[in-house]
Write an enzyme that holds these catalytic residues in place. Structure first.
Site: not given
Ligand code: NAD
Length: 488
Positions: A173, A227, A230, A248, A282, A383
């Protein structure tokens, strides 16, 4: 053509919902995709379960699984232009950055294609002649792969490639904001010969399409990048069925610059560290720690160069960075800057939405530098995930380490110094997963990627990347069985 890929077939959502995707750079319409609800996801999980339990993928020879991944790598290279364009339209990032990403993605498939056969088990010497004993690695089962929007296909590749290499089936997803390259990848997996039900794709919002992935009893592992909030919620939801959980998450990454650093290099890299992809990385070096004696000269130069960074859309060859992903995200970044200023930070550049031709219709925000920050400010602790650099001062090695480690995160960071021994000492004391010395951002698939503390609970890439997707089983065979007589 419908966009959900379930059990080897393309289809629309059960309730026929769709979502319109618009380019964050100018609001232009990129496409309309099918939007799954929870019922679609449950069907995808059932398909992945059947494909795992009934085979043949989990018991396919590791070498054949590896060959398939190598074929996918070739297909990614073949389709590089179309993929890079699609990634740029969904994310608004510069085309040249998307092109780099597609190269990285092909490399990731190549790396795990080779890793598939690198280590498949070992014989254990028991010292008993009537026993043979071995440790084998088996796939975990049905994997839920949930990815973010900032590096949509790269984050997806980091999960799909090791999951397939180890013999798992999966439901992917991607972020609802950036679905197009995931759809393309599924077509390539189909073309490369992945059997029906092994790879499934659901598109849609987290709470609807994503939620069943965390608590459904037929899912064995959740691998999530996104994030912190989440990640916490998913970990809690997965606890009911004791799934394996690989997270991650975010980072608030320190970039430590000592007074003896090479000035030009440190300035150049401090800018790339935080403003690449408008800070939506990230590992972004959003937290600059500068040694006292260097502070004024260093920050002046950062501000001078940050103010000149050209913003623009993905196909504007003069642009140096692009828009933020959405209106909501820009508002979040603005709120962090406002809070930082209210808490006493000094605005040195940026801080206001840019206007002008080509910028008014996109979610642009300028490179912003906040000076005189301290570790108790929310803009330093949390962040913002935007082009916002906070600057703190330090004096000496011990204070640099103390400030850098004073965070709940532990993803990445850097040390700039010409004193090699000092840089190594500091690197050793940082509680973070990746430390760069005199560099920022590079990674290689051969080295583990992952965070300490609340930046995550898993390791992608490297041998550990594959290990996340494997169970370890010990098989003990008694070659000369006879009754033991304990209960005669
Ligand atoms: P997000 O947490 O809003 O969403 C990430 C994914 O989770 C999306 O596909 C979203 O639809 C899904 N999601 C949200 N709620 C959910 C639920 N209840 N059940 C299942 N899936 C759910 O994050 P974002 O805004 O898409 O991404 C940005 C974040 O990602 C930043 O915090 C960044 O640091 C992090 N990130 C980390 C890395 C790493 O390697 N550590 C890499 C890239 C991004």
């Amino acid at each position: 053509m419908p966009d959900l890929y379930i059990d080897g077939s393309w289809r629309g959502a059960l309730d026929e919902r769709t979502r319109e995707i618009r380019c964050p750079a100018d609001g232009s319409r990129v496409g309309v995709v099918d939007e799954a609800g929870g019922k679609d996801t449950v069907e995808a999980i059932a398909a992945a379960r059947r494909a795992f339990d009934e085979g043949p993928w989990p018991t396919t020879a590791a070498a054949d699984r590896g060959d398939l991944l190598l074929r996918v790598a070739d297909l990614l290279v073949r389709d590089k232009d179309a993929l890079a364009r699609a990634e740029s339209l969904d994310t608004g990032k510069r085309l040249v950055e998307s092109e780099y990403d597609i190269d990285d993605i092909a490399n990731c498939f190549r790396y795990f294609g080779r890793q598939a056969t690198a280590e498949t088990g070992r014989v254990v010497e028991t010292g008993t002649p009537s026993v043979d004993s071995r440790v084998v690695y088996e796939p975990v089962g049905v994997c839920a792969l949930i990815t973010p929007w900032n590096y949509p296909l790269l984050q997806t590749a980091w999960k799909v490639a090791p999951a397939l290499a180890a013999g798992n089936t999966f439901v992917l997803k991607p972020s609802e904001l950036t679905p197009h390259t995931a759809i393309h990848l599924m077509r390539l997996l189909e073309e490369a010969g992945v059997p029906p039900g092994v790879a499934n794709l659901v598109l849609g919002a987290g709470p609807e399409a994503g939620a069943p992935l965390a608590d459904h009893p037929d899912v064995d592992l959740v691998s999530f990048t996104g994030g912190l909030a989440t990640g916490r919620a998913l970990m809690a939801a997965a606890a009911g069925t004791v799934k394996k959980v690989a997270l991650e998450l975010g980072g608030k990454n320190p970039n430590i610059v000592f007074a003896d650093a090479d000035f030009e290099t440190a300035v150049d890299m401090a800018l790339t560290a935080v403003f690449l992809h408008s800070g939506q990385v990230c590992s972004a070096g959003a937290r600059l720690l500068v040694e006292d004696g260097l502070h004024d000269r260093f920050v002046d130069e950062i501000v001078r160069r940050a103010s000149r960074i050209r913003l623009g859309g993905p196909f504007d060859e003069r642009a140096q960075t692009g828009p933020l992903i959405s209106a909501a995200h820009r508002e979040k970044v603005e709120a962090y800057v406002a809070r930082g200023l209210a808490e006493g930070a000094v605005l040195r550049c940026g801080g206001e939405r840019p206007t002008g031709p080509g910028l008014d219709d996109g979610f642009y925000y300028p490179p912003t530098v906040l000076d005189e920050c301290s570790g108790d400010m929310s803009v330093v602790r949390e962040e913002s995930f935007g082009p916002v650099l906070t600057v703190e001062r330090f004096s000496g090695e011990a204070e640099a380490v103390r400030l850098a480690n004073d965070t709940i995160y532990g993803l990445a960071g850097a040390v700039f110094s010409t004193d090699e021994a000092k840089a190594q000492r500091v690197a050793a004391r940082l509680r973070i997963g990746t430390v760069w010395i005199n560099d920022f951002h590079p990674y290689v698939p051969q080295a583990e990627w992952g965070g300490f503390k609340q930046s995550g609970s898993g390791r992608e890439l490297g041998p550990s990347g594959l290990a996340e997707y494997r169970e370890t089983k010990h098989i003990w065979r008694n070659t000369d069985p006879s009754p033991q007589g304990w209960f005669d």
